[in-house]
Design a protein around this motif. Structure first.
Motif, PDB file in Angstrom:
ATOM      1  N   UNK A 130       0.834  -1.204   0.000  1.00  0.00           N
ATOM      2  CA  UNK A 130       0.000   0.000   0.000  1.00  0.00           C
ATOM      3  C   UNK A 130       0.867   1.251   0.000  1.00  0.00           C
ATOM      4  N   UNK A 131       1.907   1.225   0.786  1.00  0.00           N
ATOM      5  CA  UNK A 131       2.804   2.378   0.850  1.00  0.00           C
ATOM      6  C   UNK A 131       3.473   2.623  -0.502  1.00  0.00           C
ATOM      7  N   UNK A 132       3.685   1.551  -1.245  1.00  0.00           N
ATOM      8  CA  UNK A 132       4.294   1.688  -2.568  1.00  0.00           C
ATOM      9  C   UNK A 132       3.305   2.194  -3.609  1.00  0.00           C
ATOM     10  N   UNK A 133       2.029   2.299  -3.221  1.00  0.00           N
ATOM     11  CA  UNK A 133       1.035   2.871  -4.112  1.00  0.00           C
ATOM     12  C   UNK A 133       0.132   1.883  -4.813  1.00  0.00           C
ATOM     13  N   UNK A 134       0.273   0.592  -4.505  1.00  0.00           N
ATOM     14  CA  UNK A 134      -0.561  -0.430  -5.161  1.00  0.00           C
ATOM     15  C   UNK A 134      -1.665  -0.861  -4.196  1.00  0.00           C
ATOM     16  N   UNK A 135      -2.727  -0.093  -4.164  1.00  0.00           N
ATOM     17  CA  UNK A 135      -3.803  -0.363  -3.202  1.00  0.00           C
ATOM     18  C   UNK A 135      -4.539  -1.658  -3.518  1.00  0.00           C
ATOM     19  N   UNK A 136      -4.778  -1.929  -4.785  1.00  0.00           N
ATOM     20  CA  UNK A 136      -5.526  -3.129  -5.174  1.00  0.00           C
ATOM     21  C   UNK A 136      -4.817  -4.383  -4.695  1.00  0.00           C
ATOM     22  N   UNK A 137      -3.538  -4.505  -4.989  1.00  0.00           N
ATOM     23  CA  UNK A 137      -2.783  -5.677  -4.564  1.00  0.00           C
ATOM     24  C   UNK A 137      -2.681  -5.753  -3.047  1.00  0.00           C
ATOM     25  N   UNK A 138      -2.550  -4.597  -2.403  1.00  0.00           N
ATOM     26  CA  UNK A 138      -2.444  -4.571  -0.942  1.00  0.00           C
ATOM     27  C   UNK A 138      -3.678  -5.190  -0.302  1.00  0.00           C
ATOM     28  N   UNK A 139      -4.863  -4.818  -0.773  1.00  0.00           N
ATOM     29  CA  UNK A 139      -6.075  -5.370  -0.164  1.00  0.00           C
ATOM     30  C   UNK A 139      -6.310  -6.815  -0.587  1.00  0.00           C
ATOM     31  N   UNK A 140      -5.796  -7.215  -1.716  1.00  0.00           N
ATOM     32  CA  UNK A 140      -5.844  -8.637  -2.062  1.00  0.00           C
ATOM     33  C   UNK A 140      -5.045  -9.454  -1.044  1.00  0.00           C
ATOM     34  N   UNK A 141      -3.896  -8.940  -0.652  1.00  0.00           N
ATOM     35  CA  UNK A 141      -3.076  -9.627   0.361  1.00  0.00           C
ATOM     36  C   UNK A 141      -3.776  -9.609   1.708  1.00  0.00           C
ATOM     37  N   UNK A 142      -4.328  -8.470   2.079  1.00  0.00           N
ATOM     38  CA  UNK A 142      -5.032  -8.383   3.363  1.00  0.00           C
ATOM     39  C   UNK A 142      -6.246  -9.316   3.388  1.00  0.00           C
ATOM     40  N   UNK A 143      -6.969  -9.398   2.291  1.00  0.00           N
ATOM     41  CA  UNK A 143      -8.124 -10.290   2.250  1.00  0.00           C
ATOM     42  C   UNK A 143      -7.705 -11.752   2.422  1.00  0.00           C
ATOM     43  N   UNK A 144      -6.583 -12.124   1.838  1.00  0.00           N
ATOM     44  CA  UNK A 144      -6.073 -13.481   2.057  1.00  0.00           C
ATOM     45  C   UNK A 144      -5.759 -13.683   3.542  1.00  0.00           C
ATOM     46  N   UNK A 145      -5.114 -12.681   4.134  1.00  0.00           N
ATOM     47  CA  UNK A 145      -4.819 -12.777   5.573  1.00  0.00           C
ATOM     48  C   UNK A 145      -6.103 -12.937   6.381  1.00  0.00           C
ATOM     49  N   UNK A 146      -7.121 -12.127   6.049  1.00  0.00           N
ATOM     50  CA  UNK A 146      -8.379 -12.178   6.797  1.00  0.00           C
ATOM     51  C   UNK A 146      -9.078 -13.524   6.643  1.00  0.00           C
ATOM     52  N   UNK A 147      -9.031 -14.086   5.445  1.00  0.00           N
ATOM     53  CA  UNK A 147      -9.651 -15.412   5.250  1.00  0.00           C
ATOM     54  C   UNK A 147      -9.008 -16.453   6.156  1.00  0.00           C
ATOM     55  N   UNK A 148      -7.703 -16.359   6.326  1.00  0.00           N
ATOM     56  CA  UNK A 148      -6.981 -17.353   7.107  1.00  0.00           C
ATOM     57  C   UNK A 148      -7.014 -17.058   8.610  1.00  0.00           C
ATOM     58  N   UNK A 149      -7.244 -15.798   8.987  1.00  0.00           N
ATOM     59  CA  UNK A 149      -7.260 -15.443  10.404  1.00  0.00           C
ATOM     60  C   UNK A 149      -8.358 -16.190  11.159  1.00  0.00           C
ATOM     61  N   UNK A 150      -9.452 -16.524  10.476  1.00  0.00           N
ATOM     62  CA  UNK A 150     -10.552 -17.198  11.167  1.00  0.00           C
ATOM     63  C   UNK A 150     -10.127 -18.556  11.731  1.00  0.00           C
ATOM     64  N   UNK A 151      -9.061 -19.137  11.183  1.00  0.00           N
ATOM     65  CA  UNK A 151      -8.579 -20.411  11.697  1.00  0.00           C
ATOM     66  C   UNK A 151      -7.842 -20.252  13.023  1.00  0.00           C
ATOM     67  N   UNK A 152      -7.576 -19.008  13.401  1.00  0.00           N
ATOM     68  CA  UNK A 152      -6.932 -18.737  14.687  1.00  0.00           C
ATOM     69  C   UNK A 152      -7.941 -18.363  15.763  1.00  0.00           C
ATOM     70  N   UNK A 153      -9.210 -18.404  15.420  1.00  0.00           N
ATOM     71  CA  UNK A 153     -10.250 -18.089  16.393  1.00  0.00           C
ATOM     72  C   UNK A 153     -10.999 -16.829  16.024  1.00  0.00           C
ATOM     73  N   UNK A 154     -12.226 -16.747  16.499  1.00  0.00           N
ATOM     74  CA  UNK A 154     -13.101 -15.659  16.077  1.00  0.00           C
ATOM     75  C   UNK A 154     -12.619 -14.301  16.586  1.00  0.00           C
ATOM     76  N   UNK A 155     -12.060 -14.269  17.801  1.00  0.00           N
ATOM     77  CA  UNK A 155     -11.585 -12.982  18.326  1.00  0.00           C
ATOM     78  C   UNK A 155     -10.401 -12.479  17.505  1.00  0.00           C
ATOM     79  N   UNK A 156      -9.489 -13.378  17.184  1.00  0.00           N
ATOM     80  CA  UNK A 156      -8.337 -12.999  16.357  1.00  0.00           C
ATOM     81  C   UNK A 156      -8.803 -12.490  14.995  1.00  0.00           C
ATOM     82  N   UNK A 157      -9.817 -13.136  14.449  1.00  0.00           N
ATOM     83  CA  UNK A 157     -10.334 -12.701  13.156  1.00  0.00           C
ATOM     84  C   UNK A 157     -10.951 -11.311  13.249  1.00  0.00           C
ATOM     85  N   UNK A 158     -11.771 -11.094  14.276  1.00  0.00           N
ATOM     86  CA  UNK A 158     -12.432  -9.792  14.426  1.00  0.00           C
ATOM     87  C   UNK A 158     -11.402  -8.689  14.629  1.00  0.00           C
TER      88      UNK A 158
END
Length: 408
Positions: free
Chosen positions: A81-109
């Motif tokens: 994101x800092x490099x200016x590529x917002x689309x790719x940045x949120x694609x990476x964050x969305x992948x992280x968020x999808x996987x965070x749920x496997x660490x528990x609901x509080x961690x995901x939230x």
């Protein structure tokens, strides 16, 4: 005294404008069509996730490994994101968020809260929509679980949800969650937690201009406030009562603030409070003229205090309040005397525009008394200042020309 709230008000306006664009709870199919399926619900196997046959939970080593990998994804997304590529940045964050749920609901939230705040600041309506939808799904799932199992409320999850809704600038669901937290705190007789939760709810109401419930919260907090918190609650109530035009309540709160500041020897705050109290009495005097004397008294006290503190701008404000009151009561001589004091005060404040206006008021008062030569003299002094300021020259010239001819 209430200037500190301008920051709060400015931020709240921005929040409100942004919330209109999130469409977090829209049921309009045409609006829904604008958003493709949520990337947070993609079920394609991820190489970072170990094979979980039979949906077994992660072992501790697997959890630690996954958590480290997701933290790395978060850092990668932030750098992208800092490099200016917002689309790719949120694609990476969305992948992280999808996987965070496997660490528990509080961690995901908590992760949804973090990324949601970034999405809102980046004005990414679509991402905010996805995260809002996921939070709502988690909230509904938790409600069903508690209802079916009749188990105790997951306080940590509620607090995480409340914080997440705040980060997404969604006040209504945030307040609903914090009301649940408040109920738990009271059930547990957790006084500190109850106060902290009430403060959070109060700030949410106040920041979204929802003044009546905000007043209720701060009035409740004030009942058992410590000396340190009492000042804060009174300031907030003074602001609320000012916004909701409740002069009687304003006078009560402002008078308490005046007492506290006097006890603390914080005299610099007194003139502004006295001016505000006077203004509220002046408002009440429209229905009950006997209260006009209280308005006079507070304006006079404001002038005296401000003059002693060399707050000449504030002192001038008090005199400016007194002149029309004197005039409304037919006390022209007193109004003239106040006008002359106003000239001196504005001079000490180096407010040449204020001096010009003061000479105009003096001229108008002399006209009422038909002292035309004095009126012309005042208007001429005003004209001299107008020429220096290059402002209202024509006005003062006209005032001089309109004065009936007199022999000097």
């Amino acid at each position: 005294m209430l200037r500190q709230f301008s920051v709060i008000v400015t931020v709240a306006i921005f929040w409100q404008l942004a919330s209109f664009s999130t469409l977090a709870e829209t049921k309009d199919p045409q609006q829904a069509d604008k958003f493709p399926p949520s990337p947070l619900e993609i079920t394609t196997p991820d190489p970072l996730l170990p094979s979980l046959r039979g949906k077994r939970p992660l072992t501790l080593p697997e959890r630690l490994k996954l958590e480290a990998a997701l933290d790395e994804l978060n850092q990668q997304a932030a750098a992208t994101l800092q490099a200016g590529d917002k689309v790719t940045a949120f694609e990476i964050w969305n992948r992280e968020l999808r996987l965070r749920r496997y660490l528990g609901v509080v961690a995901e939230v908590q992760a949804l809260s973090r990324v949601g705040d970034i999405a809102w600041r980046q004005s990414d309506r679509q991402e905010v929509q996805y995260i809002n939808q996921r939070l709502q799904a988690i909230e509904k799932q938790a409600q069903r679980k508690n209802k079916n199992a009749q188990s105790s409320v997951d306080l940590e999850l509620l607090q995480a949800l409340g914080d997440a809704y705040q980060k997404l600038r969604s006040p209504k669901p945030a307040i609903a969650i914090y009301n649940q937290v408040l109920a738990v705190m009271r059930q547990q007789q957790n006084a500190v937690g109850e106060v902290d939760t009430l403060k959070t709810i109060g700030e949410l109401h106040l920041s979204w201009f929802d003044y009546p419930p905000a007043a209720t919260i701060y009035e409740e907090l004030l009942k058992s406030a410590t000396a340190q918190d009492e000042l804060t609650y009174l300031q907030k109530l003074a602001y609320i009562y000012q916004q909701t035009k409740q002069p009687e309540k304003s006078i009560d709160v402002l008078s308490k603030l005046k007492t506290i500041y006097a006890q603390q020897n914080n005299l610099t705050r007194l003139p502004s409070l006295q001016l505000e109290i006077g203004a509220n009495y002046e408002t009440l005097a429209r229905e009950n003229p006997i209260l006009l004397q209280a308005a006079f008294r507070n304006y006079q006290e404001a002038y005296t205090t401000a003059w002693q503190l060399q707050q000449y701008t504030r002192a001038a404000e008090a005199i400016q309040k007194l002149i029309p009151l004197y005039r409304s009561q037919g006390q022209i001589n007193e109004a003239l005397q106040a006008g002359k004091i106003l000239v001196e005060t504005e001079s000490l404040a180096a407010n040449f525009y204020g001096m010009m206006q003061a000479y105009d008021q003096i001229g108008q008062l002399y006209l009422v008394q038909k002292e035309y030569s004095q009126a012309i003299a005042a208007f001429q002094r005003g004209l001299e200042l107008a020429k220096q300021l290059k402002h209202q020259e024509a006005y003062f010239t006209q005032q001089i020309e309109k004065v009936p001819q007199v022999k000097f």
